[in-house]
Design an enzyme around this catalytic site. Structure first.
Site, PDB file in Angstrom:
ATOM      1  N   GLU A 196       0.849  -1.202   0.000  1.00 11.24           N
ATOM      2  CA  GLU A 196       0.000   0.000   0.000  1.00 11.24           C
ATOM      3  C   GLU A 196       0.881   1.247   0.000  1.00 11.24           C
ATOM      4  OE1 GLU A 196      -2.619   1.517  -0.397  1.00 11.24           O
ATOM      5  OE2 GLU A 196      -4.379   0.663   0.573  1.00 11.24           O
ATOM      6  N   ASP A 197       0.316   2.340  -0.474  1.00 11.90           N
ATOM      7  CA  ASP A 197       1.030   3.614  -0.366  1.00 11.90           C
ATOM      8  C   ASP A 197       0.946   4.160   1.050  1.00 11.90           C
ATOM      9  OD1 ASP A 197      -1.726   4.036  -0.588  1.00 11.90           O
ATOM     10  OD2 ASP A 197      -1.579   5.651  -2.058  1.00 11.90           O
ATOM     11  N   PHE A 239      -2.653  15.653   4.668  1.00 10.38           N
ATOM     12  CA  PHE A 239      -2.951  15.005   3.390  1.00 10.38           C
ATOM     13  C   PHE A 239      -1.718  15.176   2.506  1.00 10.38           C
ATOM     14  CE2 PHE A 239      -4.679  13.939  -0.669  1.00 10.38           C
ATOM     15  CZ  PHE A 239      -5.536  12.906  -0.351  1.00 10.38           C
TER      16      PHE A 239
HETATM   17  P1  IMP Z   1      -7.762   3.899   4.551  1.00 11.03           P
HETATM   18  O1  IMP Z   1      -8.694   2.842   4.062  1.00 11.03           O
HETATM   19  O2  IMP Z   1      -8.489   4.990   5.281  1.00 11.03           O
HETATM   20  O3  IMP Z   1      -6.595   3.366   5.351  1.00 11.03           O
HETATM   21  O4  IMP Z   1      -7.231   4.649   3.267  1.00 11.03           O
HETATM   22  C1  IMP Z   1      -6.182   4.202   2.511  1.00 11.03           C
HETATM   23  C2  IMP Z   1      -6.178   4.868   1.154  1.00 11.03           C
HETATM   24  O5  IMP Z   1      -6.630   6.226   1.231  1.00 11.03           O
HETATM   25  C3  IMP Z   1      -4.774   4.948   0.594  1.00 11.03           C
HETATM   26  O6  IMP Z   1      -4.447   3.811  -0.141  1.00 11.03           O
HETATM   27  C4  IMP Z   1      -4.846   6.195  -0.259  1.00 11.03           C
HETATM   28  O7  IMP Z   1      -5.347   5.871  -1.539  1.00 11.03           O
HETATM   29  C5  IMP Z   1      -5.842   7.080   0.430  1.00 11.03           C
HETATM   30  N1  IMP Z   1      -5.192   8.095   1.295  1.00 11.03           N
HETATM   31  C6  IMP Z   1      -5.211   8.162   2.642  1.00 11.03           C
HETATM   32  N2  IMP Z   1      -4.508   9.212   3.100  1.00 11.03           N
HETATM   33  C7  IMP Z   1      -4.018   9.825   1.998  1.00 11.03           C
HETATM   34  C8  IMP Z   1      -3.173  10.979   1.803  1.00 11.03           C
HETATM   35  O8  IMP Z   1      -2.711  11.657   2.752  1.00 11.03           O
HETATM   36  N3  IMP Z   1      -2.873  11.272   0.517  1.00 11.03           N
HETATM   37  C9  IMP Z   1      -3.337  10.561  -0.543  1.00 11.03           C
HETATM   38  N4  IMP Z   1      -4.108   9.487  -0.408  1.00 11.03           N
HETATM   39  C10 IMP Z   1      -4.453   9.113   0.846  1.00 11.03           C
END
Ligand code: IMP
Length: 180
Positions: A98-99, A151
């Site tokens: 994951e990123d 972000f």
């Molecule tokens: P989660 O399901 O809330 O953990 O979200 C994960 C996904 O949200 C990541 O794979 C990103 O695509 C996106 N995401 C969350 N935070 C950021 C950010 O700070 N910048 C860009 N994308 C984000």
């Protein structure tokens, strides 16, 4: 710099060094095992491309795509698979790449899904982690950097599909999304 970046959070060099460390750790942990690297599209692709070249044991690649934020900086909490894996992971050791782990919703859903397909093991590698935003209990096995609740964009991460190409991780200028 031609992007709405308030400041650079992680430089190319910091990222390069940490990715090399993660690759070495994965090499050590998975030597002699059949490993499938599962990239979560699209944010992971830049990290994944660098990470696999820092791994010195055979791996295969597959990709999965889940619904995410769209043109917003907040998660909807709903995860849908938009593109599934090409091959079975039954009996394989899977590393999901994951990123960023934010609330953890996407990954915890994916891990449950991959375990149900009878993977031998499912581990998580992420470049970035925002622990203070976590909403679900999730163990990260290979974590690049813990970051505060900003972000961020670049090195694969987008805002409304833009800025993935930036070679560093930058904090998105708040005014950029406040007036959208
Ligand atoms: P989660 O399901 O809330 O953990 O979200 C994960 C996904 O949200 C990541 O794979 C990103 O695509 C996106 N995401 C969350 N935070 C950021 C950010 O700070 N910048 C860009 N994308 C984000």
């Amino acid at each position: 710099m031609n992007a709405p970046v308030k400041s650079v959070l992680l430089t190319e060099e910091q990222i390069r060094e940490r990715v090399a460390e993660l690759g070495a750790q994965i090499t050590k942990d998975f030597e002699g095992k059949e490993v499938v690297i599962v990239g979560v599209l699209k944010g992971s692709v830049v990290f994944l491309a660098d990470l696999i070249r820092a791994i010195n044991t055979p791996v295969t690649l597959d990709f999965i795509s889940c619904s995410s934020y769209g043109a917003s900086t907040e998660s909807s909490g709903v995860v849908r698979i938009l593109k599934d894996l090409d091959r079975s992971v039954e009996g394989k050791h899977v590393i999901v790449v994951e990123d960023i782990v934010d609330t953890g919703t996407t990954l915890s859903h994916l891990i449950g899904n991959l375990k149900a397909r009878k993977a031998a093991s499912v581990k998580v590698a992420t470049l970035l982690n925002k622990p203070e935003r976590r909403k679900v209990d999730l163990h990260v096995d290979y974590n690049g950097f813990n970051i505060p609740d900003y972000f961020v964009i670049g090195y694969g991460l987008d805002y409304a599909e833009q800025f993935r190409h930036l070679p560093f991780i930058g904090i998105l200028e708040e005014s950029y999304y406040a007036d959208k």
